[in-house]
Design a protein around this motif. Structure first.
Motif, PDB file in Angstrom:
ATOM      1  N   MET A   1       0.802  -1.217   0.000  1.00 25.07           N
ATOM      2  CA  MET A   1       0.000   0.000   0.000  1.00 25.07           C
ATOM      3  C   MET A   1       0.834   1.266   0.000  1.00 25.07           C
ATOM      4  O   MET A   1       0.321   2.351   0.161  1.00 25.07           O
ATOM      5  CB  MET A   1      -0.926  -0.007   1.229  1.00 25.07           C
ATOM      6  CG  MET A   1      -1.927  -1.140   1.212  1.00 25.07           C
ATOM      7  SD  MET A   1      -3.096  -0.943  -0.149  1.00 25.07           S
ATOM      8  CE  MET A   1      -3.964   0.494   0.404  1.00 25.07           C
ATOM      9  N   LYS A   2       2.135   1.159  -0.173  1.00 22.49           N
ATOM     10  CA  LYS A   2       2.984   2.345  -0.124  1.00 22.49           C
ATOM     11  C   LYS A   2       2.636   3.346  -1.198  1.00 22.49           C
ATOM     12  O   LYS A   2       2.845   4.535  -1.045  1.00 22.49           O
ATOM     13  CB  LYS A   2       4.454   1.938  -0.220  1.00 22.49           C
ATOM     14  CG  LYS A   2       4.972   1.235   1.042  1.00 22.49           C
ATOM     15  CD  LYS A   2       6.445   0.946   0.937  1.00 22.49           C
ATOM     16  CE  LYS A   2       6.973   0.275   2.195  1.00 22.49           C
ATOM     17  NZ  LYS A   2       8.399  -0.045   2.104  1.00 22.49           N
ATOM     18  N   PRO A  59      -3.683  11.966 -10.154  1.00 23.68           N
ATOM     19  CA  PRO A  59      -4.680  11.060  -9.587  1.00 23.68           C
ATOM     20  C   PRO A  59      -4.707   9.662 -10.198  1.00 23.68           C
ATOM     21  O   PRO A  59      -5.159   8.715  -9.544  1.00 23.68           O
ATOM     22  CB  PRO A  59      -5.998  11.799  -9.846  1.00 23.68           C
ATOM     23  CG  PRO A  59      -5.613  13.243  -9.864  1.00 23.68           C
ATOM     24  CD  PRO A  59      -4.269  13.274 -10.544  1.00 23.68           C
ATOM     25  N   ALA A  60      -4.244   9.491 -11.418  1.00 28.37           N
ATOM     26  CA  ALA A  60      -4.288   8.170 -12.049  1.00 28.37           C
ATOM     27  C   ALA A  60      -3.471   7.143 -11.264  1.00 28.37           C
ATOM     28  O   ALA A  60      -3.839   5.968 -11.199  1.00 28.37           O
ATOM     29  CB  ALA A  60      -3.777   8.251 -13.482  1.00 28.37           C
ATOM     30  N   THR A  61      -2.379   7.581 -10.660  1.00 29.96           N
ATOM     31  CA  THR A  61      -1.489   6.639  -9.964  1.00 29.96           C
ATOM     32  C   THR A  61      -2.119   6.054  -8.709  1.00 29.96           C
ATOM     33  O   THR A  61      -2.173   4.826  -8.558  1.00 29.96           O
ATOM     34  CB  THR A  61      -0.149   7.323  -9.643  1.00 29.96           C
ATOM     35  OG1 THR A  61       0.414   7.844 -10.848  1.00 29.96           O
ATOM     36  CG2 THR A  61       0.824   6.329  -9.029  1.00 29.96           C
ATOM     37  N   PRO A  62      -2.616   6.865  -7.771  1.00 30.84           N
ATOM     38  CA  PRO A  62      -3.264   6.274  -6.599  1.00 30.84           C
ATOM     39  C   PRO A  62      -4.544   5.519  -6.934  1.00 30.84           C
ATOM     40  O   PRO A  62      -4.876   4.537  -6.265  1.00 30.84           O
ATOM     41  CB  PRO A  62      -3.532   7.468  -5.683  1.00 30.84           C
ATOM     42  CG  PRO A  62      -3.449   8.668  -6.552  1.00 30.84           C
ATOM     43  CD  PRO A  62      -2.486   8.334  -7.633  1.00 30.84           C
ATOM     44  N   ILE A  63      -5.281   5.964  -7.962  1.00 31.66           N
ATOM     45  CA  ILE A  63      -6.497   5.255  -8.342  1.00 31.66           C
ATOM     46  C   ILE A  63      -6.163   3.827  -8.776  1.00 31.66           C
ATOM     47  O   ILE A  63      -6.803   2.858  -8.359  1.00 31.66           O
ATOM     48  CB  ILE A  63      -7.233   6.005  -9.465  1.00 31.66           C
ATOM     49  CG1 ILE A  63      -7.809   7.318  -8.937  1.00 31.66           C
ATOM     50  CG2 ILE A  63      -8.333   5.133 -10.072  1.00 31.66           C
ATOM     51  CD1 ILE A  63      -8.722   7.172  -7.747  1.00 31.66           C
ATOM     52  N   VAL A  67      -7.511   0.416  -6.708  1.00 27.76           N
ATOM     53  CA  VAL A  67      -8.357  -0.601  -7.317  1.00 27.76           C
ATOM     54  C   VAL A  67      -7.655  -1.959  -7.300  1.00 27.76           C
ATOM     55  O   VAL A  67      -8.260  -2.987  -6.976  1.00 27.76           O
ATOM     56  CB  VAL A  67      -8.746  -0.206  -8.760  1.00 27.76           C
ATOM     57  CG1 VAL A  67      -9.579  -1.313  -9.409  1.00 27.76           C
ATOM     58  CG2 VAL A  67      -9.537   1.104  -8.765  1.00 27.76           C
ATOM     59  N   GLU A  68      -6.375  -1.968  -7.630  1.00 26.22           N
ATOM     60  CA  GLU A  68      -5.640  -3.229  -7.658  1.00 26.22           C
ATOM     61  C   GLU A  68      -5.492  -3.827  -6.259  1.00 26.22           C
ATOM     62  O   GLU A  68      -5.415  -5.050  -6.104  1.00 26.22           O
ATOM     63  CB  GLU A  68      -4.277  -3.024  -8.309  1.00 26.22           C
ATOM     64  CG  GLU A  68      -4.383  -2.755  -9.804  1.00 26.22           C
ATOM     65  CD  GLU A  68      -3.038  -2.560 -10.484  1.00 26.22           C
ATOM     66  OE1 GLU A  68      -2.044  -2.304  -9.768  1.00 26.22           O
ATOM     67  OE2 GLU A  68      -2.995  -2.654 -11.730  1.00 26.22           O
ATOM     68  N   ALA A  69      -5.472  -2.972  -5.230  1.00 29.71           N
ATOM     69  CA  ALA A  69      -5.372  -3.453  -3.858  1.00 29.71           C
ATOM     70  C   ALA A  69      -6.730  -3.805  -3.268  1.00 29.71           C
ATOM     71  O   ALA A  69      -6.813  -4.361  -2.167  1.00 29.71           O
ATOM     72  CB  ALA A  69      -4.685  -2.399  -2.993  1.00 29.71           C
ATOM     73  N   GLY A  70      -7.814  -3.479  -3.988  1.00 31.31           N
ATOM     74  CA  GLY A  70      -9.149  -3.748  -3.482  1.00 31.31           C
ATOM     75  C   GLY A  70      -9.528  -2.886  -2.307  1.00 31.31           C
ATOM     76  O   GLY A  70     -10.321  -3.290  -1.451  1.00 31.31           O
ATOM     77  N   ASN A  71      -8.980  -1.672  -2.245  1.00 35.60           N
ATOM     78  CA  ASN A  71      -9.248  -0.759  -1.135  1.00 35.60           C
ATOM     79  C   ASN A  71      -9.477   0.644  -1.697  1.00 35.60           C
ATOM     80  O   ASN A  71      -8.645   1.535  -1.561  1.00 35.60           O
ATOM     81  CB  ASN A  71      -8.080  -0.770  -0.152  1.00 35.60           C
ATOM     82  CG  ASN A  71      -8.342   0.100   1.072  1.00 35.60           C
ATOM     83  OD1 ASN A  71      -9.487   0.377   1.420  1.00 35.60           O
ATOM     84  ND2 ASN A  71      -7.275   0.537   1.722  1.00 35.60           N
ATOM     85  N   VAL A  72     -10.620   0.827  -2.332  1.00 39.91           N
ATOM     86  CA  VAL A  72     -10.919   2.087  -3.015  1.00 39.91           C
ATOM     87  C   VAL A  72     -11.614   3.040  -2.049  1.00 39.91           C
ATOM     88  O   VAL A  72     -12.658   2.705  -1.474  1.00 39.91           O
ATOM     89  CB  VAL A  72     -11.811   1.844  -4.251  1.00 39.91           C
ATOM     90  CG1 VAL A  72     -12.121   3.166  -4.952  1.00 39.91           C
ATOM     91  CG2 VAL A  72     -11.120   0.882  -5.210  1.00 39.91           C
ATOM     92  N   THR A  73     -11.050   4.217  -1.878  1.00 40.55           N
ATOM     93  CA  THR A  73     -11.625   5.225  -0.985  1.00 40.55           C
ATOM     94  C   THR A  73     -12.024   6.495  -1.733  1.00 40.55           C
ATOM     95  O   THR A  73     -12.453   7.469  -1.120  1.00 40.55           O
ATOM     96  CB  THR A  73     -10.620   5.589   0.123  1.00 40.55           C
ATOM     97  OG1 THR A  73      -9.420   6.084  -0.473  1.00 40.55           O
ATOM     98  CG2 THR A  73     -10.289   4.373   0.979  1.00 40.55           C
ATOM     99  N   ILE A  74     -11.871   6.491  -3.047  1.00 37.08           N
ATOM    100  CA  ILE A  74     -12.176   7.658  -3.886  1.00 37.08           C
ATOM    101  C   ILE A  74     -13.388   7.333  -4.755  1.00 37.08           C
ATOM    102  O   ILE A  74     -13.516   6.235  -5.279  1.00 37.08           O
ATOM    103  CB  ILE A  74     -10.966   7.993  -4.789  1.00 37.08           C
ATOM    104  CG1 ILE A  74      -9.725   8.277  -3.933  1.00 37.08           C
ATOM    105  CG2 ILE A  74     -11.276   9.200  -5.685  1.00 37.08           C
ATOM    106  CD1 ILE A  74      -9.871   9.413  -2.970  1.00 37.08           C
ATOM    107  N   VAL A 263     -13.619  10.472 -13.947  1.00 32.24           N
ATOM    108  CA  VAL A 263     -13.830   9.034 -14.000  1.00 32.24           C
ATOM    109  C   VAL A 263     -14.249   8.534 -12.623  1.00 32.24           C
ATOM    110  O   VAL A 263     -14.049   9.219 -11.611  1.00 32.24           O
ATOM    111  CB  VAL A 263     -12.556   8.281 -14.454  1.00 32.24           C
ATOM    112  CG1 VAL A 263     -12.126   8.723 -15.844  1.00 32.24           C
ATOM    113  CG2 VAL A 263     -11.406   8.485 -13.452  1.00 32.24           C
ATOM    114  N   VAL A 264     -14.811   7.319 -12.599  1.00 30.38           N
ATOM    115  CA  VAL A 264     -15.213   6.679 -11.344  1.00 30.38           C
ATOM    116  C   VAL A 264     -14.419   5.385 -11.207  1.00 30.38           C
ATOM    117  O   VAL A 264     -14.550   4.487 -12.042  1.00 30.38           O
ATOM    118  CB  VAL A 264     -16.724   6.372 -11.338  1.00 30.38           C
ATOM    119  CG1 VAL A 264     -17.117   5.649 -10.038  1.00 30.38           C
ATOM    120  CG2 VAL A 264     -17.540   7.653 -11.504  1.00 30.38           C
ATOM    121  N   PRO A 265     -13.575   5.265 -10.185  1.00 31.34           N
ATOM    122  CA  PRO A 265     -12.800   4.041 -10.010  1.00 31.34           C
ATOM    123  C   PRO A 265     -13.704   2.822  -9.791  1.00 31.34           C
ATOM    124  O   PRO A 265     -14.768   2.933  -9.164  1.00 31.34           O
ATOM    125  CB  PRO A 265     -11.969   4.318  -8.750  1.00 31.34           C
ATOM    126  CG  PRO A 265     -11.977   5.799  -8.603  1.00 31.34           C
ATOM    127  CD  PRO A 265     -13.287   6.270  -9.152  1.00 31.34           C
TER     128      PRO A 265
END
Length: 356
Positions: A1-2, A59-63, A67-74, A263-265
């Protein structure tokens, strides 16, 4: 998650609600402020729901990481056009149905009201922005730069240059500065020789470059005298010059312009509110409101039917937009297909070149 640590600590609360019903991520600075004032605050007021704005350098990088970590907060993110296409292709974004977007204020269906390419499978354009360069007018009393080539002319215009840290935009600008017509840039850049030519041009000023990553940095670099010229997002230079009275001048020659997208993650915690926000923000009035806060062109035709005036109440926005006819003389529309295919490869080479 870094990867999530690149999020800015900046947090703008636009409702007193204890828990936000919507979280939007954008680029911070003047742009984030424009979207907060034009979209986030009005949406919160109209719905009675809580909303917050988060800042990120990209924003593309944290999004992607979320999503890949399965922990979307946006719930909603503002991303560059090529990133919207790439993330959608990778299954990391929720689809958006054009038919659900509101008609223009004049009744024109959304499909006909948006400019060509402004709505994709997973994104809706918030504006047309440009990568340009600007200079401090106090540094060139006896003659000022006017062309892309001048940015690279250290003999005629000595001083440090600011460039965004990355391949996208820089390679195209370098080729135009080296004499490649805008219409031929991607044909040249699609060849190994063309890529070599772009890097060779950047080599010519590499020792005099100050690299920037966040959109708020170029105006500050100019204001602090760390550089005499810098590439920048045109709206950031406009905000500094018109909004803050800084002695900065934009050079439109060699501009690279494109759509910015909401966009919507995939897996957004408040998907329904996110879709409602995008409909609100990309309506005729939503896009007009943003263009009155920062000099990026609205992507709906109906948003341009009345004269746009900056929030100062006096500055006419039309001459300051990337899409103004006089600003398109030697301009390049960023080729999203090229960058979807070549982004990883060319940024790997860029990073190696930067380190050498």
């Amino acid at each position: 998650m870094k990867k999530l640590l690149i999020l800015s600590t900046a947090l703008t609360v636009v409702s007193s609600a204890a828990m936000a019903d919507l979280t939007v991520m954008s680029w911070g600075g003047a742009y984030g402020t424009a979207q907060t004032e034009a979209h986030v605050k009005p949406w919160a007021a109209s719905t009675g729901k809580g909303a917050v704005m988060l800042d990120s350098d990209n924003p593309a990088t944290p999004i992607k990481a979320m999503v890949e970590a399965g922990n979307v907060t946006i719930d909603v993110a503002s991303v560059e056009y090529a990133d919207a296409i790439r993330l959608c292709d990778e299954g990391l974004l929720e689809p958006i149905d054009m038919a659900t977007l509101p008609a223009g204020a004049d009744g024109t269906p959304a499909a006909d009201d948006f400019v060509a390419g402004a709505v994709t499978d997973c994104g809706v354009s918030t504006d047309v922005w440009a990568n340009v360069y600007g200079y401090d007018t106090t540094k060139f009393a006896s003659g000022a730069p006017t062309t892309a080539a001048d940015f690279y002319d250290l003999a005629k215009f000595p001083g440090k240059r600011g460039l965004r840290k990355g391949a996208k935009g820089n390679l195209e600008f370098a080729l135009m500065a080296d004499g490649v017509p805008a219409a031929e840039v991607y044909a040249v850049l699609s060849t190994p020789e063309g890529v070599d030519r772009a890097f060779a041009k950047m080599d010519s000023i590499k020792a005099d470059v100050v690299w920037w990553e966040a959109g708020a940095q170029p105006p500050q670099l100019l204001a602090d005298g760390e550089v005499v010229m810098s590439t920048a997002y045109n709206g950031r230079l406009f905000a500094a010059a018109i909004g803050e009275g800084k002695p900065f001048q934009i050079v439109w020659d060699g501009q690279v312009y494109e759509n910015e997208m909401y966009v919507v993650p995939k897996g957004a915690p408040n998907k329904d509110d996110a879709m409602d926000f995008i409909k609100f923000a990309t309506s005729t009035e939503g896009l007009r409101a943003q263009a009155q806060n920062i000099s990026y062109g609205p992507s709906r035709k109906s948003s341009m039917k009345e004269e746009l005036i900056y929030k100062d109440g006096t500055t006419v926005m039309a001459p300051h937009l990337p899409t103004a006819p006089e600003n398109l003389t030697n301009a390049l529309l960023s080729n999203f297909e090229f960058w979807v295919d070549k982004d990883a490869e060319l940024n790997e080479r860029f990073n190696a070149w930067l380190a050498s």
